[in-house]
Design a protein around this motif. Structure first.
Motif: not given
Length: 312
Positions: A77-88
């Protein structure tokens, strides 16, 4: 970078690549990812049992269940979306965030060590008795907070190893990694903390061998859990220190990381038997020293600020 962290990152990278390559067969990818997770349970498994030491035995599995659910929530819920947003949008921010998380792990471990050495924790407990439910909630909260840092490292490294692909495919691959590692880690933790119950079951069976093994497990487990609590604190120091050392290397400050790596490498080469284990241990000690220094500085600053405020 610490040998333990290197092994963790290598295995997580392998899981990520496997998941990405096998999305057409999700069941097969999940099974193989779960098997690969055995290589990364060491650090998390050492950290987690310290949160159930001293609590009622009947609450051990429910507490581990709560921590496992919290870990899945952290990852999915927290890290997966955050990781994708940061990566992009801000890939440059990933390493500093991980280093801040590593510093937090070092701080928590150093504060725990300080409390143990000074008896501050026991004094606070004597002054204000804590309700069992409040204590349990506090332990679960602390474990989930620590897991957030470790899970952040796992998800970030997994993401960095994924090939160029659609964001939805990346999300599925990262979810597979997160679920596989969580099941592996907390399954092993549950088995460890309930080993005394297994011992009681064996002791009640017929047969001298079963009874002897059972009684041995019952007697040994309190000691094992205490040792794991100590190892868990040490793991927080070496993992946190390893994250910081790796971050330094990423930013071009290579002197210290190379010193630790080269020392570990030479120590392993100089040991004909178990050279890999020696190299890992030396690397872990090097990262732990950095972690202790960072943690001690943070603890010192945070303890100094309230005293200065009180003096005014």
């Amino acid at each position: 970078m610490a040998g333990g962290l290197v092994a963790l990152l290598d295995d997580v990278a392998a899981i990520a690549k496997l998941a990405a390559a096998s999305l057409d067969d999700v069941a097969g990818a999940s099974a193989r990812a779960g098997a690969k997770a055995a290589g990364v349970v060491i650090d998390d498994t050492a950290v987690t049992p310290r949160y159930v030491v001293g609590l009622a035995p009947q609450r051990e599995l429910p507490i581990i269940g709560k921590i496992a659910l919290g870990s899945l929530r952290n990852k999915l819920i927290f890290l997966l979306p955050a990781a994708l947003l940061l990566s992009a949008f801000a890939p440059w921010a990933i390493t500093p965030i991980l280093m801040a998380g590593g510093a937090f792990l070092c701080f928590e471990a150093s504060e725990k060590i300080l409390e143990t050495l000074t008896g501050g924790h026991e004094e606070a407990a004597d002054a204000a008795p804590v309700d069992a439910k409040v204590l349990e909630d506090r332990q679960v909260s602390g474990a989930i907070r620590t897991d957030l840092i470790l899970s952040g490292e796992i998800m970030a490294i997994a993401l960095s190893e994924l090939p160029d692909m659609a964001i939805g495919t990346q999300a599925i691959a990262l979810a597979l990694v997160g679920i596989a590692i969580t099941v592996g880690v907390y399954g092993v933790v549950a088995a460890i903390v309930k080993m005394d119950d297994i011992g009681l079951h064996l002791a009640a069976r017929e047969g001298r061998v079963s009874q002897s093994v059972g009684r041995g497990l019952v007697k040994a487990m309190p000691v094992v859990l205490k040792v794991l609590a100590i190892v868990g604190t040490a793991a927080m120091v070496w993992v946190g220190g390893g994250i910081i050392v790796h971050g330094m290397e990423e930013f071009g400050f290579t002197t210290l990381p190379h010193l630790i790596h080269d020392t570990a490498h030479h120590a392993g080469e100089a040991t004909p038997v178990a050279g890999g284990a020696v190299a890992w241990f030396v690397g872990a000690v090097g990262s732990a020293i950095i972690g202790l220094i960072v943690g001690a500085v943070i603890v010192g600053v945070l303890h100094l600020i309230p005293r200065r405020g009180a003096s005014h």
